[in-house]
Write an enzyme that holds these catalytic residues in place. Structure first.
Site, PDB file in Angstrom:
ATOM      1  N   PRO A 275       0.821  -1.221   0.000  1.00 58.16           N
ATOM      2  CA  PRO A 275       0.000   0.000   0.000  1.00 58.16           C
ATOM      3  C   PRO A 275       0.848   1.261   0.000  1.00 58.16           C
ATOM      4  O   PRO A 275       1.817   1.380   0.757  1.00 58.16           O
ATOM      5  CB  PRO A 275      -0.821  -0.142   1.281  1.00 58.16           C
ATOM      6  N   CYS A 276       0.458   2.208  -0.872  1.00 58.49           N
ATOM      7  CA  CYS A 276       1.324   3.351  -1.170  1.00 58.49           C
ATOM      8  C   CYS A 276       0.924   4.623  -0.440  1.00 58.49           C
ATOM      9  O   CYS A 276       1.599   5.644  -0.581  1.00 58.49           O
ATOM     10  CB  CYS A 276       1.316   3.621  -2.674  1.00 58.49           C
ATOM     11  N   GLN A 277      -0.176   4.632   0.309  1.00 61.52           N
ATOM     12  CA  GLN A 277      -0.637   5.884   0.914  1.00 61.52           C
ATOM     13  C   GLN A 277       0.426   6.591   1.760  1.00 61.52           C
ATOM     14  O   GLN A 277       0.484   7.825   1.771  1.00 61.52           O
ATOM     15  CB  GLN A 277      -1.890   5.629   1.759  1.00 61.52           C
TER      16      GLN A 277
END
Length: 407
Positions: free
Chosen positions: A97-99
């Site tokens: 996940p890149c958030q």
């Protein structure tokens, strides 16, 4: 019968992989096209899992065509053990996940509980694959994150060197640096290369920049490198100025518009100096043979090609000009739900991309069915890796694995 036996033989010799944080499956599709057969696909989101199962036959164990069904597991990756795959896997892949690193997020990085790189590293440690491919957003390379970027890379190079209880990431980083520069490194070790790739340079009709981490286990003499793509904006603008671009798309002269850098390039290009590269693919290239969106799903003969109303331009969100690669599709999790996922015509009018159009831009197959409402499908696509980019990276990694076996 002989064809069936040949297919089964090919499958038994295929390279085996694990896919983590699978999302809608863009990375997995590309890697499967490059010859990697996923033994396990892990994703926690229900809608993504529905999409994966419907397209890859894992829900009921059904077989579609020549493909083996994917074993899709809906679970938090932190709860999944991978030890049973130790020594049995050629490749571990995924997009943590890149958030925490996204340019649209709050940039909390190592202070963000959504950072799943530790789980990606754990999967490598537990399975000891011959290679891995992980991808993330361009924001990970920002100067504010560079120390953590180096920390992630060193952990991937030395996945067996875990942090101690109560040890901060900075303290762990110092130990990793010392270990990395030591002449005595008997533990599991990978040679890691990182690259920042613009998808448009690889034939994807979208300007989408992603960071990839590619690693090969120490006993694999990979000698890997990934070339710059063959597609350029210069070649596209030349085709629009002197080639057949407008005519083959039957665009009226009044609608033949160049914008921004394309307009600047047009002043420097000459008919007699045609670029040797291939043109960037544009949004129009991607969707030109699709009809106008239907008002309802039932009235459309094209899968996931329904009109989404109420698109509008507002500051900073003007949509994607049809005669350039699209802007990066957005997942709509940063307070701008779908605000950039719009098609903008030469006359300035806009409408939202349909799910099928966005899937074309992300180079998913036309038969790929997405589950959920428009906003949910766009979230899946906005988080995805373009399947074609994944295929090219996977193909290059597979070739080096093949070469290392012959050496």
């Amino acid at each position: 019968m002989r064809k069936v036996l040949n297919r089964l033989s090919a499958r038994s010799n295929a390279r085996k992989s694990l896919e983590l944080f699978a999302g809608a499956g863009g990375l997995g599709i590309g890697l499967a096209s490059a010859g990697f057969v996923p033994q396990l696909v892990v994703e926690h989101d229900k809608w993504c899992c529905d999409t994966l199962r419907d397209n890859h036959g894992a829900l009921c164990g059904e077989q579609k065509g020549d493909e083996l069904p994917w074993r899709v597991v809906q679970d938090d990756v932190r709860q999944v053990s991978f030890v049973q795959y130790e020594g049995k896997i050629d490749l571990v892949s995924g997009g943590p996940p890149c958030q925490p690193f996204s340019l649209g997020g709050q940039h909390r990085a190592f202070d963000d509980a959504r950072d799943m790189f530790p789980q990606a590293i754990r999967a490598v440690r537990e399975t000891r694959p011959r290679a891995f491919i992980f991808e993330n957003v361009k924001g990970l390379t920002r100067s504010a994150f560079l120390p953590y970027f180096e920390y992630v890379k060193l952990q991937l190079e030395h996945p067996g060197m875990t942090s101690k209880p109560s040890e901060s990431w900075q303290e762990h980083l110092r130990r990793l640096e010392q270990h990395h520069t030591s002449t005595h490194r008997p533990d599991l070790h990978y040679q890691v290369v990182t690259k920042l790739l613009n998808s448009a340079n690889y034939g994807v009709p979208q300007r989408r920049e992603r960071v990839i981490f590619v690693g090969f286990r120490d006993d694999v003499d990979a000698r890997w490198s990934f070339a710059q793509g063959d597609n350029t904006q210069e070649a596209l603008v030349w085709d629009q100025l002197f080639g057949t671009y407008w005519d083959r798309h039957r665009v009226a002269k009044s609608a033949r518009v160049l914008e921004g850098r394309a307009l600047q390039l047009s002043r420097r290009l000459s008919r007699d100096e045609k670029p040797s590269s291939s043109p960037w693919r544009t949004t129009r290239d991607a969707i030109c043979n699709l009809s106008e969106p239907a008002k309802s799903e039932t009235s459309s003969s094209i899968l996931n090609h329904r009109y989404q109303p109420n698109a509008r331009i507002y500051p900073g969100h003007t949509g994607s000009y049809i005669d350039e690669p699209s802007k990066t599709l957005k997942a709509g999790v940063h307070g701008v739900p779908g605000g950039e996922n719009m098609l903008r015509r030469a006359d300035g009018s806009v409408r939202y991309f349909t799910v099928r159009e966005a899937a074309r831009i992300q180079t998913f197959p036309d038969a790929y069915k997405f589950h959920g409402a428009w906003s949910e499908c766009m979230r899946q696509l906005g988080n995805a890796v373009p399947a074609e980019l994944a295929r090219l990276v996977g193909k290059s990694v597979a070739a080096r694995l093949d070469d290392s076996e012959l050496a």
